[in-house]
Enzyme design. Structure first.
Site, mmCIF file in Angstrom:
data_model
loop_
_atom_site.group_PDB
_atom_site.id
_atom_site.type_symbol
_atom_site.label_atom_id
_atom_site.label_comp_id
_atom_site.label_asym_id
_atom_site.label_seq_id
_atom_site.Cartn_x
_atom_site.Cartn_y
_atom_site.Cartn_z
ATOM 1 N N LYS A 76 0.786 -1.232 0.000
ATOM 2 C CA LYS A 76 0.000 0.000 0.000
ATOM 3 C C LYS A 76 0.821 1.288 0.000
ATOM 4 O O LYS A 76 0.371 2.334 -0.489
ATOM 5 C CB LYS A 76 -0.937 0.000 1.209
ATOM 6 C CG LYS A 76 -2.183 -0.846 1.048
ATOM 7 C CD LYS A 76 -3.207 -0.157 0.168
ATOM 8 C CE LYS A 76 -4.557 -0.831 0.235
ATOM 9 N NZ LYS A 76 -5.584 -0.113 -0.526
ATOM 10 N N ASP A 123 -7.929 0.299 6.714
ATOM 11 C CA ASP A 123 -8.083 -0.978 7.406
ATOM 12 C C ASP A 123 -6.749 -1.427 7.989
ATOM 13 O O ASP A 123 -6.686 -2.429 8.695
ATOM 14 C CB ASP A 123 -8.599 -2.051 6.434
ATOM 15 C CG ASP A 123 -10.070 -1.849 6.082
ATOM 16 O OD1 ASP A 123 -10.872 -1.699 7.010
ATOM 17 O OD2 ASP A 123 -10.402 -1.835 4.882
#
Length: 405
Positions: A76, A123
């Site tokens: 990410k 998340d």
């Protein structure tokens, strides 16, 4: 409960689908140069698993292992770091082409940029990557997490110097809360999902993922393997759409078939395709799933436009399939290299195993062309980001099911 696979009724040819020029190899070249300007950059490995391929009746299975990315155990950071760079470059009046870290660190440029606080919802992995980037470049960062988030993921973000709180809201409502705070306080929202009026930064995040995609193509070319199928897990869909967009731009009609994998509890792309009206549809509720990184109920508008046109199929899966994928990769067929893959990272591996081994999936694998001539690409997007969950699943057999082997 089993998986459900839906052939994409909207799929079209590359020449007729939505334009993917923003995700082309030429764009990827500039993005990768930016990431390479960090001392921590190194291409993550592409692991060939010939034993697994043979056991499943396939020609090749390759796994891109993102647990090695920047020491953060997940991919990410690529998206968040590039989006931050483009935000800063705009304020510093710097061109996107040739952008490197040293240009953002320059004192004069920082004075031009002024005071900036970055904010986001996560998340886990996106927030950790954004917090890392903010720390590296010297800016404050505020992260919010949805209810049910594991404290380990929160602590990983706090350790990087960012503020981080777990809310009592689901993911999508937490995104809205962060957006409202950004508007009220003047923060810069770096969110990896797009909606009407908020598309530029999510597009930059998607472009950040092109470094991963460009590495894959380079590594597969070096191994003389051309993928025929690519399994892409989706939360809001930005990662899946970026990789699909790049491979379509780079390979055209020779691009692989894309199978989008989601958890049953947050299968917004599957349901959007099932609706049959060409529009994106959201999933509501708590979105509770083992695959925490995929627990997103609202598709990114940018992602849907790409995946609607270029995906071959959408697949909704129970949690035990991701757990099965984790165990398969951790304890591989003799001779294959083990891979530490987390709950969201192993979703594609679990889905592939079900398609190739379950009697009830015979028609689906035939429709997809998954056979002895197929070369399958999987992307393990994260490692053991929460070690105690990883051990519970891989060592102790949690989330087992009678269909698992």
């Amino acid at each position: 409960m089993s998986a459900s696979l839906l052939l994409n009724p909207f799929r079209t040819a590359p020449a007729q689908g939505v334009a993917v020029t923003d995700f082309s190899p030429a764009v990827a070249l500039h993005v990768r140069a930016y990431h390479a300007s960090f001392s921590q950059y190194c291409p993550t490995p592409l692991v060939s698993l010939p034993g697994l391929a043979a056991s499943l009746g396939l020609k090749d299975v390759c796994v891109k292992d993102e647990s090695h990315r920047f020491g953060l155990n997940a991919f990410k950071v690529l998206g968040g770091s590039y989006a931050v760079a483009r935000c800063l470059a705009e304020r510093m009046r710097l061109p996107a082409e040739g952008l490197v870290r040293g240009m953002l660190d320059a004192p004069a440029a920082r004075t031009t940029a002024g005071q900036i606080t970055f904010i986001s919802t996560t998340d886990g992995n996106h927030g950790r990557g954004l917090a890392w980037t903010a720390r590296e470049l010297g800016y404050p960062c505020i992260i919010y997490m949805p209810k049910g988030s594991d404290k380990t993921r929160q602590n990983n973000i706090l350790a990087l110097g960012a503020q981080c709180s777990i809310t009592d809201l689901n993911y999508d409502d937490t995104v809205r809360m962060s957006w409202n705070l950004a508007q009220e306080k003047g923060y810069v929202m770096v969110q990896d999902t797009a909606w009407d009026g908020y598309e530029q930064i999510p597009a930059w995040i998607m472009q950040g993922y092109l470094t991963l995609a460009a590495e894959i193509l380079e590594q597969m070319d070096a191994a003389a393997i051309r993928p025929t199928h690519c399994f892409l897990q989706a939360g809001v869909g930005s990662f899946a759409a970026a990789v699909a967009g790049f491979l379509v731009a780079a390979l055209g009609e020779k691009a692989p078939r894309f199978i989008v994998v989601e958890p049953h509890a947050a299968n917004c792309f599957y349901r959007s395709a099932l609706a049959g009206d060409g529009k994106a549809h959201a999933v509501s509720g708590d979105l509770q799933t083992l695959m925490a990184g995929l627990a997103c109920g609202e598709p990114s508008s940018l992602a849907w436009s790409i995946l609607k046109d270029y995906s071959t199929a959408f697949m909704s899966c129970p949690d035990y399939m991701a757990a099965n994928g984790m165990r398969m990769l951790a304890a591989p067929v003799r001779g294959d290299q083990p891979i530490v893959s987390g709950e969201s990272g192993a979703a594609g591996a679990g889905a592939l195993h079900w398609l190739m081994s379950s009697p009830e999936a015979a028609d689906q694998r035939t429709a997809l062309g998954l056979n002895a001539d197929a070369s399958v690409l999987l992307i393990s997007t994260e490692g053991d980001t929460v070690p105690h969950i990883y051990k519970k699943i891989v060592w102790q057999g949690a989330y087992a099911d009678e269909e698992c082997v």
